[in-house]
Design a protein around this motif. Structure first.
Motif, PDB file in Angstrom:
ATOM      1  N   ALA A  48       0.807  -1.217   0.000  1.00  0.00           N
ATOM      2  CA  ALA A  48       0.000   0.000   0.000  1.00  0.00           C
ATOM      3  C   ALA A  48       0.839   1.266   0.000  1.00  0.00           C
ATOM      4  CB  ALA A  48      -0.924   0.002   1.217  1.00  0.00           C
ATOM      5  N   HIS A  56      -3.124   6.024  -2.064  1.00  0.00           N
ATOM      6  CA  HIS A  56      -4.554   5.955  -1.800  1.00  0.00           C
ATOM      7  C   HIS A  56      -5.292   6.998  -2.620  1.00  0.00           C
ATOM      8  CE1 HIS A  56      -4.926   9.731   0.564  1.00  0.00           C
ATOM      9  NE2 HIS A  56      -3.642   9.532   0.738  1.00  0.00           N
ATOM     10  N   SER A 102      -7.051   2.669  -0.131  1.00  0.00           N
ATOM     11  CA  SER A 102      -5.699   2.273  -0.519  1.00  0.00           C
ATOM     12  C   SER A 102      -5.668   1.513  -1.835  1.00  0.00           C
ATOM     13  CB  SER A 102      -5.105   1.395   0.596  1.00  0.00           C
ATOM     14  OG  SER A 102      -3.906   0.796   0.184  1.00  0.00           O
TER      15      SER A 102
END
Length: 439
Positions: free
Chosen positions: A357, A366, A371
């Motif tokens: 992420a 994100h 995310s």
């Protein structure tokens, strides 16, 4: 005997303002969830701030929609302890499922099945989704230029509490955002000789034409600006609710005895050097200040508002000696400096989050908190969706968006599970399958 593994749909990590807001919206949508906090609710407000800190926005503004600050004038500024109490009371309103004293040690995506295994100080948890609500102020940053001198007391603004905590002598405060400016002002008022290192900054008026700057940023649409201007990533904001709320004016602080210097550049053999940029930095701060006054005046005229003129707001203090003759270097011992306070910001630690992420620099990837790693969400990030995202009221609105996205994903999961049950039932009863096919 091995304890049963706890299961939940959504696990929220952190019970500060972001975690409490997230829990409210998940509760509203009926999403089963847990909130884990390694300390107490809103702990950072209690123990990671200096003793005299108050909120930087007025009580009518820096709050969630569902509760006002009890017994507080809406135009006043809540003390830090009252802010922490506020979030505890807010969580009680909807019986937020918060577990305190629980540390999250690791989050790992499950292989071949949905969700994540979360390792905590009280055992494992299985969660379909994880919301990271740990906030942007995690690890205090002291730059590598800090001198290696055991005779100097050095601390980050996160560890400053009050003037009595410091060794006798003068103080150098590095960083002139809200924290550095308020700490420097408090130390000077306590009788200390204080040098304040000023970099690029914005400095809005505390109030103008009988309205707080928070109101002006709202009606002018500036809280909702979606992205920071390129090149302004390191521009701080100097604003304060201390002493009933006053506009930060560095020249005024200098007139009262505080010594301004430019950006801190280096330390060598007991001498600190500063960039020759103090005049430029003050001028850019003035430009930011005056631009907001101009925008406010235009708004008043455009809308025919009966707000009193405020000519005093454009008063200009004379340049003090430290501006007309900038200090470019200081021998720390000769200046009597025994303490350096680094008001130089924070970084984040996501080493416990073992998911894909993050970008190459370790920053969350994100879109408005959703995310790039499915099932992982972020909340409380600066500029998460807008300029106001990291403020108390802003995080509440971001939490609503993230919770809605979680609810949407749950709808897809609910459909999938129902479709699987239907398929399994058809396999057990072939006649049902033929009927379903119209045979």
């Amino acid at each position: 005997m091995t304890a049963a593994v706890v299961e939940t749909d959504t696990l929220v990590v952190g019970a500060g303002q972001a975690g409490v807001a997230m829990s409210e919206h998940l509760s509203r949508l009926g999403v089963p969830h847990l909130v884990l906090e390694r300390n107490r609710i809103a702990e950072a407000w209690r123990t990671c701030r200096w003793d005299s800190l108050v909120a930087n926005g007025p009580a009518w503004h820096d709050r969630f929609p569902g509760l006002e600050f009890p017994g507080l004038d809406p135009d006043s500024f809540a003390p830090k302890e009252q802010v922490a109490d506020y979030f505890e009371a807010y969580a009680r309103q909807f019986n937020a499922p918060i577990r305190t004293g629980v540390e999250v040690r690791q989050v790992v995506r499950n292989a071949g099945r949905p969700g994540f295994t979360v390792d905590t100080s009280q055992g494992p948890i299985q969660a379909r989704r994880v919301v990271v609500a740990t906030g942007p102020f995690q690890i205090p940053v002291i730059p590598g230029i800090a001198p290696q001198d055991p005779a100097l007391q050095q601390l980050h603004s996160a560890h400053y509490r009050n003037p009595e905590q410091l060794a006798a002598g003068a103080v150098l405060v590095v960083g002139a955002g809200s924290s550095g400016t308020q700490i420097a002002d408090e130390l000077q008022r306590a009788g200390r000789t204080v040098y304040l290192s000023v970099g690029q900054h914005d400095r809005p008026p505390r109030a103008y034409r009988n309205r707080d700057f928070c109101w002006w940023l709202g009606v002018l649409g500036l809280w909702d600006v979606a992205a920071m201007q390129p090149g302004r990533e390191h521009v701080t904001i100097a604003v304060s609710g201390a002493h009933g709320g006053r506009t930060v004016d560095f020249r005024e602080l200098a007139q009262r005895g505080l010594k301004l210097v430019g950006l801190t550049q280096s330390f060598h053999d007991g001498v600190v050097t500063f960039r020759e940029d103090l005049v430029e930095n003050l001028a850019k701060g003035d430009e930011n200040y005056l631009s907001l006054l101009d925008a406010a005046d235009a708004y008043v005229q455009r809308n025919g508002l009966q707000l009193p003129a405020d000519p005093q707001a454009r008063r200009v203090f004379a340049d003090p000696d430290c501006v007309t003759r900038p200090i470019l270097e200081l021998n720390l011992a000769q200046a009597g400096i025994t303490t350096i306070i680094w008001a130089t910001g924070f970084t984040s630690d996501y080493s416990w989050l073992k998911v894909d992420a993050f970008d190459a620099k370790g920053k969350p990837q994100h879109q408005r908190g959703v995310s790039t790693e499915p099932g992982i969400y972020f909340l409380g990030l600066p500029w998460q969706s807008r300029r106001g995202s990291s403020f108390i009221w802003g995080v509440w609105h971001d939490a609503k968006y993230v919770a809605d996205q979680i609810a949407i994903q749950r709808q897809y999961s609910t459909y999938h599970e129902a479709a699987e049950r239907k398929t399994d039932a058809a396999l057990l009863d072939p006649s049902s399958a033929k009927a379903a096919l119209g045979a």
